[in-house]
Design an enzyme around this catalytic site. Sequence first.
Site, PDB file in Angstrom:
ATOM      1  CG  HIS A 162      28.822  39.660 -13.137  1.00  0.00           C
ATOM      2  ND1 HIS A 162      28.549  38.558 -12.616  1.00  0.00           N
ATOM      3  CD2 HIS A 162      29.367  40.371 -12.193  1.00  0.00           C
ATOM      4  CE1 HIS A 162      29.591  38.363 -11.504  1.00  0.00           C
ATOM      5  NE2 HIS A 162      30.536  39.525 -11.497  1.00  0.00           N
ATOM      6  CD  GLU A 211       3.412  12.007  -0.556  1.00  0.00           C
ATOM      7  OE1 GLU A 211       3.027  12.975  -0.163  1.00  0.00           O
ATOM      8  OE2 GLU A 211       3.183  11.096  -1.619  1.00  0.00           O
ATOM      9  CB  ILE A 220      -0.278  22.533   1.544  1.00  0.00           C
ATOM     10  CG1 ILE A 220      -1.486  23.246   0.409  1.00  0.00           C
ATOM     11  CG2 ILE A 220      -0.354  22.928   2.738  1.00  0.00           C
ATOM     12  CD1 ILE A 220      -3.111  23.467   0.801  1.00  0.00           C
ATOM     13  CB  ALA A 244      -3.459  32.147  -7.344  1.00  0.00           C
TER      14      ALA A 244
END
Length: 475
Positions: free
Chosen positions: A454, A213, A194, A330
């Site tokens: 390609h 962090e 997130i 999900a």
Amino acid sequence: MSKAFDVVVIGAGPGGYIAAIRAAQLGFNTACIDEWKNEKGGPAPGGTCTNVGCIPSKALLQSSENFDQAGHHFADHGIGLSNLSIDVSKMLGRKNTVVKQNNDGILYLFKKNKVTFFHGRASFVKAGEGGYEIALAGNTPDTLTATHVIVATGSNPRVLPGADFDEASILSNDGALRIPAVPKTLGVIGSGVIGLEMGSVWRRLGADVTVLEALPTFLGAVDEQIAKEAHKAFTKQGLKIHLDVKISAVTSATTGVSVAYTDAAGEEQTLACEKLIVSIGRVPNTNGLNAQAVGLKLDERGFVVVDADCRTNLPNVWAVGDVVRGPMLAHKAEEEGAAVAERIAGQHPHVDFNTVPWVIYTSPEIAWVGQTEQQLKSVGRAYKAGTFPFMANGRARALGDTTGMVKMLADAKTDEILGVHIVGPYASELIAEAVVAMEFKASSEDIARICHAHPSLSEATKEAALAVDKRALNF
Ligand code: FAD
Ligand code: NAI
């Protein structure tokens, strides 16, 4: 007044609504209950994913990517623009429309599949001879009885102690998706999925974004080589990422938020920002479910305890999605939902967590499936690795986006593909080929021998497979 159903699903997020549809398809008299309210107080099925997760975040990622392309990359194509601007309220309005289309889509699917939908909070009352009794707040009937119950109540954002969400200056994913104007400065605590996705949205629109962090490694769950490449790209874009920090205090005032922290060198620092997103993981949600009334077992972190087949400790009570162990994704919730409905019908489906793909929808996108190089090393599995950079891919050059690579890991002896890791354009789409390959137990040679169109980005996957055997043709 009470009404009886074969299957009652609590929660209409991706786990719950898919479980309900599949159960109805299999011939069960099925109800699904969800309490999420839209702005007008009406039903908004789809859960976190549809309302404040996957769908709105991808809508804003697309809008902000378009703005970034127009501002920084259109000129390379000879397209001149002057007075480029962003109308944030229009962008948020578009996002809301996309969300509503998805809410309405689920209501339509319920009707089509004859799932009875109730809007309100469901809670267990008791287990009786006729099945489980479930109270239905604000509805007629106000109780349902169910032979089978599927709990799919999802998750909530984890709160950082001392930094409660006010959704005005200290934001969860909910507030982060509806900041009314681009903040000059944005702080983000947590450089997970997130933090990186929402940080990217607001950085592209002009915010000065700083990410704090706690861990010393960036994206520790991601293959190290891929995480390093992504870190390089994000830093180059202007995202300031500070690792190994310890947050000591968060203070909110009318002017903004101040975050006191100790940096990696042990120095005291302060980050002052207009808005702060706290994205430090999510916790299972069983609020209001009254699990204790029937003795539904939760673990010490609040997850509903289930076995590999999503069976709880109670007969005929199942649980799926974010409220149980495993990745909070999900598509994982959906797979579990469909599988539980099929198990109730006596079928034998299987959900393999090793082939659940992960995607981080930043730019470059990051996607992977299977084992990372560090995981293979830690279990002493002998493997071969092949990488192919998008720099050497014609389609990526034409797109103007040559960041990143495809990396394939295969068993040293059998050549079975053990993991595929991608950082680069459309990684979210490219990863599907790798998932199919792994589900079919393909070898890297299988992919190397398949004709890929390609010019396409997927040729990079074929070339990475060739590189496993040190025979890449275009690099
Ligand atoms: P949820 O979606 O949380 O749904 C649970 C539902 O149950 C809710 O509607 C809730 O109102 C309802 N409910 C709870 N208790 C009750 C009750 N007692 N009575 C009635 N109703 C109740 N995953 C991805 O795979 N891809 C992505 O791109 C992605 N992006 C994300 C972005 C963000 C910002 C966030 C926060 C998450 C994202 N996720 C993504 C994760 C994904 O949203 C979740 O994994 C997923 O929604 C879990 O589904 P679920 O059905 O288990 O629960
Ligand atoms: P996350 O688990 O991805 O990242 C949380 C980060 O916060 C970690 O890096 C962790 O080390 C860090 N952290 C924890 N405590 C901290 C502290 N006190 N100070 C600083 N850093 C701290 O969780 P996030 O980003 O909140 O997302 C939750 C989940 O939602 C994800 O794990 C994922 O399952 C799902 N999600 C999926 C998306 C996708 O599939 N594209 C997009 C967004 C969310």
